[in-house]
Write an enzyme that holds these catalytic residues in place. Sequence first.
Site, short mmCIF file in Angstrom:
data_model
loop_
_atom_site.label_atom_id
_atom_site.label_comp_id
_atom_site.label_asym_id
_atom_site.label_seq_id
_atom_site.Cartn_x
_atom_site.Cartn_y
_atom_site.Cartn_z
CG ASP A 1 32.92 19.94 8.63
OD1 ASP A 1 32.73 19.68 9.82
OD2 ASP A 1 32.59 21.03 8.10
CB ILE A 2 28.33 20.02 5.53
CG1 ILE A 2 27.86 18.56 5.48
CG2 ILE A 2 27.56 20.88 4.54
CD1 ILE A 2 26.39 18.37 5.82
CD GLU B 1 29.50 20.69 10.92
OE1 GLU B 1 29.28 20.10 12.00
OE2 GLU B 1 30.40 21.52 10.79
CG ASN C 1 21.52 24.47 10.31
OD1 ASN C 1 20.61 23.83 9.82
ND2 ASN C 1 22.51 23.92 11.00
CG ASP D 1 17.51 18.23 11.16
OD1 ASP D 1 18.63 18.65 11.43
OD2 ASP D 1 16.59 18.10 11.99
N1 LIG Z 1 20.21 21.13 11.10
C1 LIG Z 1 21.19 20.59 11.83
N2 LIG Z 1 22.31 21.32 12.08
C2 LIG Z 1 23.29 20.77 12.79
C3 LIG Z 1 23.19 19.46 13.30
N3 LIG Z 1 24.35 19.17 13.95
C4 LIG Z 1 25.15 20.28 13.86
N4 LIG Z 1 24.51 21.26 13.15
C5 LIG Z 1 24.96 22.61 12.83
O1 LIG Z 1 26.11 22.57 12.04
C6 LIG Z 1 26.76 23.84 12.12
C7 LIG Z 1 28.26 23.64 12.11
O2 LIG Z 1 28.81 24.93 12.03
P1 LIG Z 1 30.39 25.20 12.11
O3 LIG Z 1 31.06 24.12 12.92
O4 LIG Z 1 30.57 26.62 12.53
O5 LIG Z 1 30.93 24.98 10.67
P2 LIG Z 1 30.43 25.46 9.23
O6 LIG Z 1 29.41 26.54 9.28
O7 LIG Z 1 29.99 24.21 8.51
O8 LIG Z 1 31.72 26.05 8.60
P3 LIG Z 1 32.99 25.28 8.05
O9 LIG Z 1 32.97 23.86 8.63
O10 LIG Z 1 34.18 26.03 8.50
O11 LIG Z 1 32.86 25.22 6.55
C8 LIG Z 1 26.21 24.51 13.39
O12 LIG Z 1 25.37 25.58 13.02
C9 LIG Z 1 25.39 23.42 14.04
O13 LIG Z 1 24.27 23.91 14.72
C10 LIG Z 1 21.99 18.74 13.05
O14 LIG Z 1 21.79 17.58 13.46
N5 LIG Z 1 21.01 19.34 12.32
#
Ligand SMILES: Nc1nc2c(ncn2[C@@H]2O[C@H](COP(=O)(O)OP(=O)(O)OP(=O)(O)O)[C@@H](O)[C@H]2O)c(=O)[nH]1
Length: 314
Positions: A179-180, A223, A187, A196
């Site tokens: 997980d990122i 993500e 974003n 993306d």
């Molecule tokens: N640009 C983009 N963003 C995405 C995509 N799929 C998911 N996201 C974004 O990924 C983010 C995931 O956020 P969170 O689940 O809160 O997790 P996080 O900010 O990575 O925080 P931690 O996982 O706790 O480190 C959200 O803002 C989603 O909108 C995609 O296909 N493209």
Amino acid sequence: MSSPPGQLSERVRILVVDDQAANIVQIRHILGTELETFAATSGEQALDMCLAAPPDLVILDMRMPGIGGLDTCRRLRADVRTQAIPVIFVTAATSPEDEDACWLAGGSDFVLKPINPTTLQNRVRAQLTLKIQADQLRRLAYLDGLTGLPNRRSFDERFGIECRRAFRNKTPLSILLIDIDYFKLYNDHYGHIAGDACLREIGHCLAESILRPGDLVARYGGEEFVGLLSETGHAGALRVAQAILDRVSQAKLGHAASPIGSTVAVSIGVATRIVQQHELVHEACHSLLEQADRQLYRAKQAGRAGAAGIELTT
Ligand SMILES: Nc1nc2c(ncn2[C@@H]2O[C@H](COP(=O)(O)OP(=O)(O)OP(=O)(O)O)[C@@H](O)[C@H]2O)c(=O)[nH]1
């Protein structure tokens, strides 16, 4: 053979199978040089060639010594690696029973001997057009449009297959959930288009770190990515996790909004198990995923940009 514009523009490969060299020469001559053709002189050889490098179409003599055309076709249909290859039978037989046998064996079409060149060309073109369309649909259905990696559906199908294999062979199976970190902040800071591009770059890093032919890396959703490592014990899975952390760190993708550093990082949850005889495969595999998710949570709690893992021995 001239093809309709835009339909057979991809370089297709056709396997011609006949025990008589003269027939192979005739068919290759009819098909011309625009299509790549290669030949096998027995069913056995054809099956080996189809497994080694699946062609887009097989033109198959119905009557051959050895396993024969009908059996060759049946075996192609029975193997997941070759079942999608269309087969056109070439046959001198004209009885309704023989025709039926071609369809029942899984043939896509047949051409009668002596071969009418135009008929063969048209049938080949029709089958290739269908095959190319089916390949495109398969790609759409099984690949993630953004990263080009296998998608969740690919993972689910392969996970089921690998779970059953691990259960049969009593070999360990490892899952990595990746997980990122702080991707929402990424974003928010850089915008979704940059987000993306970041997802694509991380997908690339993962594909470069998970290298064994039997392994799979897929986009699990949002993500989150998943790595499936068959026949891999816990120490090996932790090594792969470390290789991913290193590769992502080397990519130096700027993340100015991250609370933990200046570049994009990932957290990884690792779970490994050998499925035991008394367990239900489905449940054991479900719990493996659940455990990987828990480990991912632990990695996040421990400060992110790292991995946490568990080896399950029940
Ligand atoms: N640009 C983009 N963003 C995405 C995509 N799929 C998911 N996201 C974004 O990924 C983010 C995931 O956020 P969170 O689940 O809160 O997790 P996080 O900010 O990575 O925080 P931690 O996982 O706790 O480190 C959200 O803002 C989603 O909108 C995609 O296909 N493209």
